[in-house]
Design an enzyme around this catalytic site. Structure first.
Site, PDB file in Angstrom:
ATOM      1  N   GLU A   1      51.437  41.902  35.828  1.00  0.00           N
ATOM      2  CA  GLU A   1      51.234  40.453  35.837  1.00  0.00           C
ATOM      3  C   GLU A   1      52.415  39.820  35.124  1.00  0.00           C
ATOM      4  O   GLU A   1      52.750  40.205  34.004  1.00  0.00           O
ATOM      5  CB  GLU A   1      49.952  40.041  35.099  1.00  0.00           C
ATOM      6  CG  GLU A   1      48.660  40.460  35.741  1.00  0.00           C
ATOM      7  CD  GLU A   1      47.442  39.899  34.984  1.00  0.00           C
ATOM      8  OE1 GLU A   1      47.585  38.887  34.260  1.00  0.00           O
ATOM      9  OE2 GLU A   1      46.357  40.487  35.111  1.00  0.00           O
TER      10      GLU A   1
ATOM     11  N   GLU B   1      43.257  44.237  31.730  1.00  0.00           N
ATOM     12  CA  GLU B   1      43.663  43.887  30.357  1.00  0.00           C
ATOM     13  C   GLU B   1      42.628  44.350  29.326  1.00  0.00           C
ATOM     14  O   GLU B   1      42.054  43.550  28.586  1.00  0.00           O
ATOM     15  CB  GLU B   1      43.917  42.382  30.230  1.00  0.00           C
ATOM     16  CG  GLU B   1      45.091  41.902  31.050  1.00  0.00           C
ATOM     17  CD  GLU B   1      45.491  40.462  30.786  1.00  0.00           C
ATOM     18  OE1 GLU B   1      46.666  40.118  30.981  1.00  0.00           O
ATOM     19  OE2 GLU B   1      44.620  39.652  30.390  1.00  0.00           O
TER      20      GLU B   1
ATOM     21  N   ARG C   1      48.063  42.725  45.134  1.00  0.00           N
ATOM     22  CA  ARG C   1      47.079  43.067  44.110  1.00  0.00           C
ATOM     23  C   ARG C   1      45.885  42.138  44.306  1.00  0.00           C
ATOM     24  O   ARG C   1      46.060  40.946  44.556  1.00  0.00           O
ATOM     25  CB  ARG C   1      47.708  42.868  42.737  1.00  0.00           C
ATOM     26  CG  ARG C   1      46.827  43.167  41.531  1.00  0.00           C
ATOM     27  CD  ARG C   1      47.666  42.921  40.266  1.00  0.00           C
ATOM     28  NE  ARG C   1      47.043  43.373  39.031  1.00  0.00           N
ATOM     29  CZ  ARG C   1      46.491  42.566  38.125  1.00  0.00           C
ATOM     30  NH1 ARG C   1      46.440  41.254  38.323  1.00  0.00           N
ATOM     31  NH2 ARG C   1      45.991  43.059  37.005  1.00  0.00           N
TER      32      ARG C   1
END
Length: 332
Positions: A245, A135, A45
């Site tokens: 995450e 996020e 990522r």
């Protein structure tokens, strides 16, 4: 086994320029991508910033890094922040010089996403997953894309999604929406219900729901809460889900928050990292469309706390040697 067994390695070139040389668990020096691959990682990522002051994490940086990942046989997940710096629930600063009205901002976002994806296509780099924002629980591209205007958020996400879909990448990457606090079903439900009820952002615009899941910000972040939340997400919307995450510390002498009760017996050590990551992976695997787990920045040894109150969450020693925990990706 999970389909995507991943690591965010965005900072590797920053570390290499600072003199870090990575070594596998046996002390053999190798480029990080090969150490990751030999430990069971199958995807990396990478965060993309629009115009950072020092160039780190910009598009050129990411294309250079992606070439290395592909040469080592790794899949690629591009994580757009849509900012010149960090984007998270407390920061979603619109890039400098971008429009300040919603119509032009939506077009800018579409064109930026399209152009970025085409850069990867033209470089011959296949992108497997793209998250349209990082996020974005409190929205993106503030102030226009704050949660006091869900319609704007829906418009922006629709534009971003079609920037990916209209690109020259073939096959097309999976498009992901990424929120924090994956253990909190109420938050996920509130957010998706609002965004998807506006009209512009449709179920067909995206493929995956990604969540952050950290143990050191809330005692409520239990494995059971994560399981319940992911199961509810899949039964309500039917998308693939992933923990994109997560971390576990090898050292946490002064935690700011209480750890969740169900992991308080997990040691702060490499063995504890292995145990915790296996536990999170087991939760994701137990969900019908649970497809992946990504460990956040395990090799960023000059920023070992990784933004938390724990002293070290990396999977490498300060001198760059892999801990035994890195091999957990073979077992998830």
């Amino acid at each position: 086994a999970l389909q995507y067994k991943g690591v965010d390695w965005s900072s590797v070139m920053v570390e290499e320029r600072a003199g870090v040389r990575y070594k596998n668990v046996n002390g053999q020096e190798k480029p990080l991508e090969y150490i990751l691959a030999e430990n069971g990682v199958n995807m990396v990522r990478q965060r993309v910033w629009v115009n950072p002051w020092d160039g780190n994490y910009n598009l050129d940086y990411n294309i250079q890094l992606a070439r290395r990942a592909k040469a080592a046989g790794l899949g690629l997940y591009i994580n757009f922040h849509y900012s010149d710096t960090w984007a998270d629930p407390a920061h979603q600063t619109t890039p400098a010089g971008w429009p300040s009205d919603i119509n032009n901002l939506a077009w800018k976002l579409y064109n930026y996403t399209l152009d970025s994806m085409n850069r990867f296509a033209d470089a011959g780099i296949q992108v497997d997953i793209v998250s349209i924002g990082n996020e974005i629980t409190q929205g993106l591209l503030w102030p226009l894309g704050k949660t006091n205007n869900w319609y704007n958020i829906a418009r922006l996400l629709h534009s971003a999604a079609w920037g990916v879909k209209d690109s020259r990448l073939n096959p097309k990457p999976k498009i992901m929406v990424h929120l924090d606090n994956g253990w909190n079903w109420d938050t996920q439900n509130w957010w998706y219900t609002n965004v998807l009820s506006q009209g512009p952002f449709e179920m067909s615009d995206f493929d995956m729901m990604g969540v952050s899941f950290y143990p050191f910000y809330s005692a409520s972040a239990t494995l059971d809460s994560l399981r319940r939340s992911l199961n509810n997400m899949v039964s309500r919307w039917g998308k693939e889900v992933a923990v994109v995450e997560t971390n576990w510390p090898t050292s946490c002498p002064y935690p700011r928050y209480q750890f969740p009760a169900d992991v308080r017996n997990v040691p702060f050590s490499a063995a504890g990292q292995t145990q915790y990551i296996q536990s999170v992976a087991n939760v994701v695997s137990s969900v019908s469309k649970g497809v992946g787990l990504f460990y956040w920045e395990p090799a960023w040894i000059h920023n070992a706390n990784l933004g938390s109150s724990c002293a070290d969450n990396t999977m490498f020693t300060p001198s760059g040697q892999a801990l035994s925990s890195l091999s957990v990706f073979h077992r998830i």
